[in-house]
Design an enzyme around this catalytic site. Structure first.
Site, short mmCIF file in Angstrom:
data_model
loop_
_atom_site.label_atom_id
_atom_site.label_comp_id
_atom_site.label_asym_id
_atom_site.label_seq_id
_atom_site.Cartn_x
_atom_site.Cartn_y
_atom_site.Cartn_z
N SER A 190 39.96 -66.73 6.74
CA SER A 190 39.19 -66.24 5.59
C SER A 190 38.77 -64.81 5.88
CB SER A 190 37.96 -67.12 5.37
OG SER A 190 37.04 -66.51 4.47
N TYR A 205 30.39 -70.94 9.41
CA TYR A 205 31.68 -70.75 8.72
C TYR A 205 32.32 -69.43 9.12
CZ TYR A 205 35.06 -70.29 4.92
OH TYR A 205 36.23 -70.12 4.19
#
Length: 301
Positions: A190, A205
């Site tokens: 990501s 995350y």
């Protein structure tokens, strides 16, 4: 730019899309031979792939893309005992395409290394090969200030986003090596692994995705001699079930995430099909150890 070339080829093949529950399905109006010949190095003819979290979201998009590129079989690995409505609709659509690969569903838990190794070995033994792996399983975890995270919060995210990604990649690489077949492993990272996300406090995350990017580099170095390529793919904000759930709970994130993109919007899952097919195919045969960013310009500011 390779993914743009692929998209142009697919347009010439007259892909028309329909939408069901947020998943874009496709029908190809051409013969299987024309599909394969037209794709050239992008074709995945007779190849076998595994995709974690293939029941929905970006995992299912990868499975659809690989099937349309001619894969023999794409195994969608996910936690639910039975696949959801999106997956069933996708399988029915793929089944109607002449020459398109099979979609198969397998229940497994990416956090369980021994079980995953056995599952992937059984798939490879059945098919006689293993060519492609996409590690799409991931969770966002709770959004809260970094000073408030507990050990349990971190363990929950790292178990899926870090350990689960490695376990799946490792399981696939073992089978690629076993059958002495050139392979491609795509780790879903990501942009959160490269930059901090504005007004989005999800430290576990972010750190897990940064680790995935580095994991791809290290694995690529070690596995190159076995003719196995490893790359990470870093999408920006995409309209997946995970982001949709966050926006439902916190509507302000729709504007926060959109305004950072040059295109002033979130990406569509289908907009990653081209790059995933390119990474899986021989068209990207000189690409390994790279982190490919597809974010609508989010990180270019």
């Amino acid at each position: 730019m390779a993914h743009l070339i692929l998209l142009a080829i697919l347009r010439r093949s007259q892909i028309s899309s329909i939408h069901k529950n947020g998943v874009s399905l496709a029908s190809l109006h051409s013969t299987p031979a024309i599909q394969r010949d037209g794709l050239g190095d992008f074709a995945l003819t007779d190849r076998v792939a595994i995709v974690t979290e293939g029941n929905r979201g970006l995992g299912l998009e990868a499975a659809l893309a690989f099937s349309m590129a001619g894969s023999r079989a794409v195994y969608c690995l996910d936690l639910p005992e039975k696949p959801g409505e999106d997956w069933n609709a996708a399988r029915q659509s793929i089944a109607k395409l002449g020459g398109a690969g099979r979609l198969e569903y397998v229940t497994t838990d990416v956090r369980d290394q021994k079980r995953l190794l056995k599952t992937v070995e059984e798939i490879a033994t059945k098919e006689g090969r293993m060519d492609v792996c996409v590690t799409a399983a991931g969770i966002s975890g709770a959004a809260r200030p970094c000073l408030e995270y507990t050990e349990e919060d971190l363990e929950e995210v790292y178990a899926v986003n870090l350990k689960g990604v490695f376990f799946a990649a490792q399981a696939a690489a073992k089978q690629m090596d076993r059958f002495q077949i050139p392979g491609s492993i795509i780790l879903l990272a990501s942009i959160a692994g490269s930059v901090a996300l504005k007004h989005t406090p999800v430290l576990p995350y972010n750190t897990s995705k940064a680790a995935v990017i580095q994991m791809a580099r290290v694995m690529a170095c070690e596995l190159a001699q076995k003719n196995i390529r490893v790359n990470s793919l870093s999408p920006g904000f995409i309209e997946t079930p995970m982001t949709t759930a966050i926006i439902s709970a916190r509507p302000e994130f729709q504007a926060i995430w959109s305004e950072q993109s040059f295109m002033n919007r979130l990406g569509k899952p289908r907009e990653l099909r081209g790059i995933m097919t390119w990474l899986a195919s021989d068209a990207s045969s000189f690409c390994t150890g790279s982190n490919i960013v597809v974010d609508g310009g989010y990180t270019a500011w």
